[in-house]
Design a protein around this motif. Structure first.
Motif, PDB file in Angstrom:
ATOM      1  N   MET A   1      14.292  84.680  61.613  1.00  0.00           N
ATOM      2  CA  MET A   1      13.527  85.841  62.014  1.00  0.00           C
ATOM      3  C   MET A   1      12.902  86.482  60.779  1.00  0.00           C
ATOM      4  O   MET A   1      13.519  86.581  59.737  1.00  0.00           O
ATOM      5  N   THR A   2      11.708  86.952  60.967  1.00  0.00           N
ATOM      6  CA  THR A   2      11.058  87.693  59.890  1.00  0.00           C
ATOM      7  C   THR A   2      10.999  89.158  60.281  1.00  0.00           C
ATOM      8  O   THR A   2      11.121  89.525  61.454  1.00  0.00           O
ATOM      9  N   ASP A   3      10.799  90.000  59.299  1.00  0.00           N
ATOM     10  CA  ASP A   3      10.688  91.433  59.567  1.00  0.00           C
ATOM     11  C   ASP A   3       9.341  91.754  60.200  1.00  0.00           C
ATOM     12  O   ASP A   3       8.348  91.072  59.973  1.00  0.00           O
ATOM     13  N   ILE A   4       9.318  92.810  60.996  1.00  0.00           N
ATOM     14  CA  ILE A   4       8.072  93.275  61.602  1.00  0.00           C
ATOM     15  C   ILE A   4       7.249  93.949  60.513  1.00  0.00           C
ATOM     16  O   ILE A   4       7.773  94.768  59.761  1.00  0.00           O
ATOM     17  N   PRO A   5       5.953  93.614  60.397  1.00  0.00           N
ATOM     18  CA  PRO A   5       5.115  94.294  59.398  1.00  0.00           C
ATOM     19  C   PRO A   5       5.118  95.810  59.634  1.00  0.00           C
ATOM     20  O   PRO A   5       5.163  96.278  60.772  1.00  0.00           O
ATOM     21  N   ARG A   6       5.075  96.566  58.558  1.00  0.00           N
ATOM     22  CA  ARG A   6       5.240  98.015  58.634  1.00  0.00           C
ATOM     23  C   ARG A   6       4.155  98.705  59.469  1.00  0.00           C
ATOM     24  O   ARG A   6       4.458  99.568  60.290  1.00  0.00           O
ATOM     25  N   THR A   7       2.898  98.336  59.297  1.00  0.00           N
ATOM     26  CA  THR A   7       1.819  99.024  60.011  1.00  0.00           C
ATOM     27  C   THR A   7       1.912  98.838  61.529  1.00  0.00           C
ATOM     28  O   THR A   7       1.859  99.830  62.265  1.00  0.00           O
ATOM     29  N   PRO A   8       2.051  97.596  62.049  1.00  0.00           N
ATOM     30  CA  PRO A   8       2.205  97.465  63.503  1.00  0.00           C
ATOM     31  C   PRO A   8       3.457  98.167  64.037  1.00  0.00           C
ATOM     32  O   PRO A   8       3.440  98.709  65.144  1.00  0.00           O
TER      33      PRO A   8
END
Length: 79
Positions: A1-8
């Motif tokens: 799993m990757t982290d959710i990008p901050r802006t979205p």
């Protein structure tokens, strides 16, 4: 799993603010009274929930129509 990008992530969480405010102001009379004085009746309780829900429904319907317009073959339905 990757982290959710901050802006979205921040934009998604910001979309919850009207729903949370509408639910809280609809269920807490003290908060409703404070809100009426500061932001007015159009942005309070059930009125806000109805308006924001209508906007979300229209947006999601537009997305569905966009996908339906791009479909080909038997998925597209009768011509």
């Amino acid at each position: 799993m990757t982290d959710i990008p901050r802006t979205p992530l921040l934009l998604g969480l910001a979309g919850l603010v009207p729903l949370l405010w509408g639910a809280l102001s609809a269920t807490m009379p003290g908060l409703f009274d404070i809100g009426i004085e500061t932001v007015g009746p159009r942005f309070m309780g059930i009125y806000l929930l109805n308006f924001y829900g209508t906007v979300l429904l229209a947006f999601m319907s537009g997305i569905l129509w966009g996908f339906a317009g791009r479909a080909d073959g038997p998925v597209a339905g009768p011509a």
